[in-house]
Design a protein around this motif. Structure first.
Motif, PDB file in Angstrom:
ATOM      1  N   PHE A 118     -13.084  19.780  27.948  1.00 35.01           N
ATOM      2  CA  PHE A 118     -11.635  19.989  28.017  1.00 35.01           C
ATOM      3  C   PHE A 118     -10.887  18.714  27.638  1.00 35.01           C
ATOM      4  CE2 PHE A 118      -7.560  20.088  30.186  1.00 35.01           C
ATOM      5  CZ  PHE A 118      -7.092  21.349  29.837  1.00 35.01           C
ATOM      6  N   ALA A 119     -11.369  17.565  28.116  1.00 37.34           N
ATOM      7  CA  ALA A 119     -10.710  16.302  27.787  1.00 37.34           C
ATOM      8  C   ALA A 119     -10.786  16.007  26.296  1.00 37.34           C
ATOM      9  CB  ALA A 119     -11.347  15.159  28.589  1.00 37.34           C
ATOM     10  N   ILE A 120     -11.906  16.322  25.671  1.00 39.93           N
ATOM     11  CA  ILE A 120     -12.042  16.092  24.226  1.00 39.93           C
ATOM     12  C   ILE A 120     -11.078  16.988  23.459  1.00 39.93           C
ATOM     13  CG2 ILE A 120     -13.615  16.337  22.267  1.00 39.93           C
ATOM     14  CD1 ILE A 120     -15.887  15.542  24.191  1.00 39.93           C
ATOM     15  N   GLY A 121     -11.026  18.287  23.815  1.00 37.33           N
ATOM     16  CA  GLY A 121     -10.087  19.181  23.153  1.00 37.33           C
ATOM     17  C   GLY A 121      -8.642  18.778  23.398  1.00 37.33           C
ATOM     18  N   PHE A 122      -8.344  18.309  24.599  1.00 44.40           N
ATOM     19  CA  PHE A 122      -6.984  17.855  24.921  1.00 44.40           C
ATOM     20  C   PHE A 122      -6.619  16.622  24.107  1.00 44.40           C
ATOM     21  CE2 PHE A 122      -3.735  15.891  27.666  1.00 44.40           C
ATOM     22  CZ  PHE A 122      -2.905  16.982  27.872  1.00 44.40           C
ATOM     23  N   SER A 123      -7.583  15.729  23.902  1.00 43.20           N
ATOM     24  CA  SER A 123      -7.317  14.543  23.083  1.00 43.20           C
ATOM     25  C   SER A 123      -7.078  14.925  21.628  1.00 43.20           C
ATOM     26  CB  SER A 123      -8.487  13.555  23.183  1.00 43.20           C
ATOM     27  OG  SER A 123      -9.654  14.082  22.566  1.00 43.20           O
ATOM     28  N   LEU A 129      -6.036  16.333  34.020  1.00 46.90           N
ATOM     29  CA  LEU A 129      -6.558  16.636  35.357  1.00 46.90           C
ATOM     30  C   LEU A 129      -5.760  17.763  36.006  1.00 46.90           C
ATOM     31  CD1 LEU A 129      -7.257  13.076  36.825  1.00 46.90           C
ATOM     32  CD2 LEU A 129      -8.938  14.877  36.492  1.00 46.90           C
ATOM     33  N   ALA A 130      -4.434  17.743  35.836  1.00 50.55           N
ATOM     34  CA  ALA A 130      -3.591  18.760  36.463  1.00 50.55           C
ATOM     35  C   ALA A 130      -3.912  20.146  35.918  1.00 50.55           C
ATOM     36  CB  ALA A 130      -2.116  18.423  36.237  1.00 50.55           C
ATOM     37  N   VAL A 131      -4.015  20.266  34.614  1.00 51.42           N
ATOM     38  CA  VAL A 131      -4.281  21.578  34.011  1.00 51.42           C
ATOM     39  C   VAL A 131      -5.672  22.071  34.395  1.00 51.42           C
ATOM     40  CG1 VAL A 131      -4.520  22.816  31.827  1.00 51.42           C
ATOM     41  CG2 VAL A 131      -2.703  21.140  32.101  1.00 51.42           C
ATOM     42  N   LYS A 132      -6.667  21.184  34.356  1.00 54.80           N
ATOM     43  CA  LYS A 132      -8.042  21.613  34.654  1.00 54.80           C
ATOM     44  C   LYS A 132      -8.219  21.934  36.131  1.00 54.80           C
ATOM     45  CE  LYS A 132     -12.184  22.410  33.079  1.00 54.80           C
ATOM     46  NZ  LYS A 132     -12.518  23.337  34.182  1.00 54.80           N
ATOM     47  N   GLY A 177      -6.467  26.342  27.732  1.00 53.73           N
ATOM     48  CA  GLY A 177      -7.917  26.547  27.626  1.00 53.73           C
ATOM     49  C   GLY A 177      -8.312  27.177  26.308  1.00 53.73           C
ATOM     50  N   HIS A 178      -7.539  28.149  25.845  1.00 56.73           N
ATOM     51  CA  HIS A 178      -7.836  28.781  24.553  1.00 56.73           C
ATOM     52  C   HIS A 178      -7.644  27.801  23.407  1.00 56.73           C
ATOM     53  CE1 HIS A 178      -6.763  32.813  26.663  1.00 56.73           C
ATOM     54  NE2 HIS A 178      -8.032  32.482  26.846  1.00 56.73           N
ATOM     55  N   LEU A 179      -6.589  26.975  23.487  1.00 54.55           N
ATOM     56  CA  LEU A 179      -6.361  25.992  22.431  1.00 54.55           C
ATOM     57  C   LEU A 179      -7.486  24.969  22.362  1.00 54.55           C
ATOM     58  CD1 LEU A 179      -2.519  25.295  22.713  1.00 54.55           C
ATOM     59  CD2 LEU A 179      -3.715  26.460  20.865  1.00 54.55           C
ATOM     60  N   VAL A 180      -7.998  24.570  23.523  1.00 55.16           N
ATOM     61  CA  VAL A 180      -9.111  23.613  23.540  1.00 55.16           C
ATOM     62  C   VAL A 180     -10.316  24.192  22.797  1.00 55.16           C
ATOM     63  CG1 VAL A 180     -10.847  22.592  25.060  1.00 55.16           C
ATOM     64  CG2 VAL A 180      -8.435  22.320  25.578  1.00 55.16           C
ATOM     65  N   LEU A 181     -10.645  25.442  23.095  1.00 52.53           N
ATOM     66  CA  LEU A 181     -11.770  26.078  22.399  1.00 52.53           C
ATOM     67  C   LEU A 181     -11.509  26.183  20.897  1.00 52.53           C
ATOM     68  CD1 LEU A 181     -12.620  28.948  24.918  1.00 52.53           C
ATOM     69  CD2 LEU A 181     -13.890  26.837  24.546  1.00 52.53           C
ATOM     70  N   VAL A 236     -18.974  19.274  17.959  1.00 49.71           N
ATOM     71  CA  VAL A 236     -20.214  20.053  18.081  1.00 49.71           C
ATOM     72  C   VAL A 236     -20.834  19.840  19.453  1.00 49.71           C
ATOM     73  CG1 VAL A 236     -22.588  20.240  17.245  1.00 49.71           C
ATOM     74  CG2 VAL A 236     -20.701  20.161  15.614  1.00 49.71           C
ATOM     75  N   GLN A 237     -20.930  18.586  19.903  1.00 54.97           N
ATOM     76  CA  GLN A 237     -21.519  18.318  21.215  1.00 54.97           C
ATOM     77  C   GLN A 237     -20.666  18.896  22.344  1.00 54.97           C
ATOM     78  OE1 GLN A 237     -24.511  17.103  21.738  1.00 54.97           O
ATOM     79  NE2 GLN A 237     -24.855  16.771  19.552  1.00 54.97           N
ATOM     80  N   ALA A 238     -19.336  18.855  22.189  1.00 54.02           N
ATOM     81  CA  ALA A 238     -18.464  19.440  23.208  1.00 54.02           C
ATOM     82  C   ALA A 238     -18.641  20.949  23.277  1.00 54.02           C
ATOM     83  CB  ALA A 238     -17.005  19.086  22.919  1.00 54.02           C
ATOM     84  N   LEU A 239     -18.781  21.597  22.121  1.00 51.48           N
ATOM     85  CA  LEU A 239     -18.998  23.054  22.116  1.00 51.48           C
ATOM     86  C   LEU A 239     -20.350  23.415  22.714  1.00 51.48           C
ATOM     87  CD1 LEU A 239     -17.525  24.173  18.671  1.00 51.48           C
ATOM     88  CD2 LEU A 239     -16.690  24.759  20.948  1.00 51.48           C
TER      89      LEU A 239
END
Length: 553
Positions: free
Chosen positions: A119-124, A164-167, A318-322, A522-525
């Motif tokens: 989640f942090a990687i997608g958020f970044s 942190l708040a969103v997660k 969450g959907h945007l992160v994915l 790739v590693q995050a997925l």
């Protein structure tokens, strides 16, 4: 065959031996739990030894990074935890009770299964200077290069606090679902609404005074995680100086004994900070009860429309992160300010190393296989009044425990071994599995076990043939949660493994320091894929096994 052999042995087993065996069953359950947690005690002793030296504390106070690290840690942890609680309560005020509340409950498991690191990687990827927000703004402003004033690693840790708040809002919603499912809460809401009170008034005057004490420990767990989080802080937090948890991890891995002692002292400070915040929070809540104890009786026309955007915001994030991770993993050339890559290719996937994937897989499977029988034995024969002691790793900052683990492994010469890494995971996997399974275990109808005992089965045989098969679905859910906890472990794997065991989590955090975004995605997925597959198996397997046994699962 196995059942026949067991019944034959049972028939030939003297009654006195059976009684003697089951009289020591509680001690067996206690021994199994002690095998997991007891090495922490000498580890804490070894960690605390340097803390009693004055020169260690003097070096800690004089460190130039110390004041800023403490300030950033407190700000990001408090802001993230309070926002998570407020957002969860805001969604509950707006949606409970009603069909939207149950729709949120159905969508929540997918959101919770996204690991914090992924989640942090997608958020970044979203808020980075060359992220999609900057690219979207560039379409209207004409930017041809990323603006210098946009940064992920801000000095105050605001990006870390928002992530942190969103997660953690998802975790607080999960707790609220469990609390609000009680019939008494629903009846009180209905009665207050019939008396003319608005939903916000009902929550403020009636429900919150009852719910907040029960949300206290989950909130403390969120706050403790925010204070001691390292993986998300390395991706989103400030870098010079970093947060206190990241600084402690750097000191503990320093070859200098003084720096290691300084890190151990700072880990103890984290625990003291948490205790001070808990005391301050309880004081504020008592003040609220003193100054606003009872409703005044006025029916105010208070609207709750201000929380309408929270529900789609949380799950949309969450959907945007994915989506971001999937696009980046397939992206070829993608220059700023383009909104979409020039080409999509599987080249990065074909060249990716899957060794961290398989390492994570066998570590998670082995940790869950070891924890499940310990969990069942503890819940069946262990003294349940001590459950709160087993939850201590979940409600205190992780850094003191990780330092104790590392010290114990060094003295036992198990650092850098597979056994040491697996044990380092058990300390966190076991409490989560017990916490997940204790509710269904207590809700099990005891008359079924009494009937089996009346038919001549011993307690162990009744559990093996009646109770545990009927608890198969919650046991699989507990396994899935334990596996996801094992996948997310970063510091225990790094310290206990000595850098010899690369998992998808350690690999992703290493790449976040400056690796290719495509490889990082790739590693995050892969980190997301593992828990999702296990959760899917945990949901499908009980249904398939009970397809011919209606009502079993």
């Amino acid at each position: 065959m196995v059942k026949t052999l067991w019944l034959s042995l049972k028939a030939n087993w003297p009654g006195r031996m059976q009684h003697r065996y089951f009289s020591i069953a509680p001690w067996i359950a206690i021994l199994l739990v002690l095998l997991v947690f007891s090495p922490l005690l000498p580890g804490l002793f070894w960690v605390l030894q340097p803390v009693f030296k004055w020169d260690v504390w003097l070096a800690l106070w004089q460190d130039p990074q110390w004041p800023e690290a403490v300030r950033t840690t407190l700000f990001s942890a408090l802001l993230g935890s309070v926002l998570a609680l407020l957002m969860a309560l805001g969604i509950a005020v707006q949606c409970y009770p009603g069909h939207r509340w149950w729709r949120i409950q159905q969508r929540l498991p997918l959101f919770l299964s996204i690991p914090h690191v992924a989640f942090a990687i997608g958020f970044s990827f979203l808020i980075a200077p060359s992220g999609w927000i900057a690219r979207a703004i560039a379409q209207f402003t004409g930017w041809i290069s990323p603006p210098g004033w946009i940064t992920v690693h801000d000095d105050y840790g605001i990006a870390l606090a928002l992530a942190l708040a969103v997660k953690e809002c998802g975790f607080m919603l999960w707790v609220l679902f469990a609390v609000l499912s009680e019939q008494a809460i629903s009846r009180q809401m209905t009665l207050a609404r019939t008396l003319g009170y608005r939903p916000v008034q009902v929550w403020w005057f009636i429900l919150l005074p009852q719910l907040m004490p029960r949300l206290g420990w989950p909130f403390v767990a969120v706050l403790a995680y925010g204070l001691s989080v390292v993986d998300m802080a390395m991706i989103l937090g400030p870098t010079n100086p970093p947060t206190l948890a990241v600084l402690i991890s750097q000191w503990l891995t320093n070859p200098s004994q003084m720096m290691q002692a300084q890190g151990e002292a700072a880990a103890l400070v984290l625990l003291v900070l948490l205790l001070c915040l808990v005391v301050a929070g309880r004081g504020l809540w008592r003040c609220r009860l003193v100054f606003s104890p009872y409703p005044s009786g006025h029916r105010q026309s208070v609207s709750s429309r201000f929380v309408l955007s929270l529900h789609p915001l949380i799950f949309g994030m969450g959907h945007l992160v994915l989506l971001f991770l999937a696009v980046w993993s397939l992206a070829g050339a993608w220059f700023f300010p383009q909104l979409w890559p020039e080409e999509l290719t599987f080249r990065v996937w074909l060249q990716a190393s899957f060794e961290p994937f398989f390492t994570t897989l066998w570590l998670g499977i082995l940790a869950c296989i070891l924890c499940l029988p310990i969990t069942l034995c503890w819940l069946e024969w262990g003294p349940q009044r001590y459950n709160a002691l087993l939850y201590i790793p979940l409600i205190i900052p992780a850094m003191p425990l990780i330092a104790a683990q590392y010290a114990a492994l060094l003295h036992l010469r198990l650092d850098g071994t597979g056994a040491g890494v697996v044990w380092s995971h058990l300390v966190w996997v076991l409490p989560y599995m017990i916490l997940t399974l204790v509710g269904p275990y207590k809700a099990f109808d005891p008359r079924l076990l009494t009937t089996a005992r009346a038919l001549g089965f011993s307690r162990l045989t009744a559990c093996l043939t009646v109770k545990w098969p009927m608890l198969f679905r919650p046991a699989m859910a507990s396994l899935a949660i334990g596996f996801s906890v094992s996948v997310a472990q970063y510091l225990p794997t790094l310290f206990a493994g000595g850098g010899r065991f690369n998992t998808v989590t350690t690999e992703a955090i290493a790449l976040s320091a400056g690796g290719s975004r495509q490889v990082l995605a790739v590693q995050a997925l892969l980190q997301i894929l593992l828990p999702l597959v296990v959760f899917a198996i945990a949901a499908w397997l009980p249904v398939w096994l009970s397809r011919n046994r209606k009502g079993l699962c």
